[in-house]
Design a protein around this motif. Structure first.
Motif, PDB file in Angstrom:
ATOM      1  N   ASN A  22      -0.993  17.185 128.766  1.00 32.47           N
ATOM      2  CA  ASN A  22      -1.664  18.399 128.380  1.00 32.47           C
ATOM      3  C   ASN A  22      -1.346  19.284 129.677  1.00 32.47           C
ATOM      4  O   ASN A  22      -1.444  18.938 130.613  1.00 32.47           O
ATOM      5  CB  ASN A  22      -3.131  18.113 128.335  1.00 32.47           C
ATOM      6  N   ARG A  23      -0.996  20.699 129.153  1.00 30.33           N
ATOM      7  CA  ARG A  23      -0.915  21.510 130.218  1.00 30.33           C
ATOM      8  C   ARG A  23      -0.863  22.972 129.663  1.00 30.33           C
ATOM      9  O   ARG A  23      -0.898  23.240 128.370  1.00 30.33           O
ATOM     10  CB  ARG A  23       0.457  21.531 130.681  1.00 30.33           C
ATOM     11  N   TYR A  24      -0.965  23.894 130.636  1.00 28.37           N
ATOM     12  CA  TYR A  24      -1.082  25.578 130.101  1.00 28.37           C
ATOM     13  C   TYR A  24       0.434  25.598 129.720  1.00 28.37           C
ATOM     14  O   TYR A  24       1.278  25.471 130.297  1.00 28.37           O
ATOM     15  CB  TYR A  24      -1.629  26.281 131.341  1.00 28.37           C
ATOM     16  N   LEU A  25       0.526  26.375 128.541  1.00 27.07           N
ATOM     17  CA  LEU A  25       1.823  26.707 127.895  1.00 27.07           C
ATOM     18  C   LEU A  25       1.961  28.149 127.935  1.00 27.07           C
ATOM     19  O   LEU A  25       1.031  28.842 127.920  1.00 27.07           O
ATOM     20  CB  LEU A  25       2.042  26.123 126.504  1.00 27.07           C
ATOM     21  N   ILE A  41      -2.156  23.638 120.102  1.00 26.39           N
ATOM     22  CA  ILE A  41      -2.938  22.554 119.556  1.00 26.39           C
ATOM     23  C   ILE A  41      -3.103  21.276 120.790  1.00 26.39           C
ATOM     24  O   ILE A  41      -2.235  21.069 121.419  1.00 26.39           O
ATOM     25  CB  ILE A  41      -2.072  21.842 118.493  1.00 26.39           C
ATOM     26  N   ASN A  42      -4.608  20.908 120.829  1.00 27.14           N
ATOM     27  CA  ASN A  42      -4.706  19.908 121.887  1.00 27.14           C
ATOM     28  C   ASN A  42      -4.613  18.659 121.287  1.00 27.14           C
ATOM     29  O   ASN A  42      -3.566  18.354 120.383  1.00 27.14           O
ATOM     30  CB  ASN A  42      -6.187  20.108 122.252  1.00 27.14           C
ATOM     31  N   ARG A  43      -4.490  17.500 122.353  1.00 29.21           N
ATOM     32  CA  ARG A  43      -4.046  16.256 121.984  1.00 29.21           C
ATOM     33  C   ARG A  43      -4.729  15.640 120.627  1.00 29.21           C
ATOM     34  O   ARG A  43      -4.181  14.792 120.380  1.00 29.21           O
ATOM     35  CB  ARG A  43      -4.110  15.567 123.265  1.00 29.21           C
ATOM     36  N   GLU A  49      -5.850  28.044 119.438  1.00 30.30           N
ATOM     37  CA  GLU A  49      -5.925  29.369 119.228  1.00 30.30           C
ATOM     38  C   GLU A  49      -4.608  29.636 118.592  1.00 30.30           C
ATOM     39  O   GLU A  49      -3.834  28.851 118.596  1.00 30.30           O
ATOM     40  CB  GLU A  49      -5.908  30.126 120.604  1.00 30.30           C
ATOM     41  N   ILE A  50      -4.682  30.678 117.789  1.00 31.89           N
ATOM     42  CA  ILE A  50      -3.554  31.144 116.940  1.00 31.89           C
ATOM     43  C   ILE A  50      -2.998  32.554 117.666  1.00 31.89           C
ATOM     44  O   ILE A  50      -4.116  33.477 117.855  1.00 31.89           O
ATOM     45  CB  ILE A  50      -3.764  31.308 115.619  1.00 31.89           C
ATOM     46  N   GLU A  65      -6.305  27.241 127.248  1.00 33.19           N
ATOM     47  CA  GLU A  65      -6.569  25.887 127.943  1.00 33.19           C
ATOM     48  C   GLU A  65      -5.333  24.983 127.851  1.00 33.19           C
ATOM     49  O   GLU A  65      -4.341  25.207 127.184  1.00 33.19           O
ATOM     50  CB  GLU A  65      -7.830  25.119 127.258  1.00 33.19           C
ATOM     51  N   LYS A  66      -5.497  23.741 128.293  1.00 36.91           N
ATOM     52  CA  LYS A  66      -4.362  22.678 128.538  1.00 36.91           C
ATOM     53  C   LYS A  66      -4.291  22.248 126.949  1.00 36.91           C
ATOM     54  O   LYS A  66      -5.336  22.025 126.574  1.00 36.91           O
ATOM     55  CB  LYS A  66      -4.518  21.754 129.409  1.00 36.91           C
TER      56      LYS A  66
END
Length: 92
Positions: A22-25, A41-43, A49-50, A65-66
């Motif tokens: 996970n990380r900020y993209l 998309i989270n884990r 978010e879109i 978020e991450k």
């Protein structure tokens, strides 16, 4: 390189970016010629978010978020298919 330099993207196609943790993209569109939408998309596979991405834009789009994944598709694909923040992507 992602979808940079492409002149089109067939319907119902896209590019899934998968990260090992996970990380900020951050994404940008400088050399991208087609309008896109991106889902972060989270884990757990939840769309957090879109956002809309615009061809040639210098603006950096960051996840709030991450997350583990990012999915780029033709702009408005998500809304046309009733996909929204909070929905779960299966099979990741």
């Amino acid at each position: 390189i992602g979808l940079m330099y492409r002149k089109s993207l067939p319907d119902n196609n896209g590019m899934l970016f998968i990260f090992s943790k996970n990380r900020y993209l951050k994404f940008w569109m400088l050399f991208t010629k087609i309008p896109l939408s991106i889902a972060f998309i989270n884990r757990e596979g939840i769309i957090t978010e879109i956002k809309k991405l615009f061809p040639g834009s210098l603006k950096t789009i960051r996840s709030k978020e991450k997350v583990r994944y990012a999915l780029e598709v033709n702009q408005d694909y998500f809304s046309k298919n009733y996909i929204k923040t909070g929905d779960r992507i299966e099979g990741l």
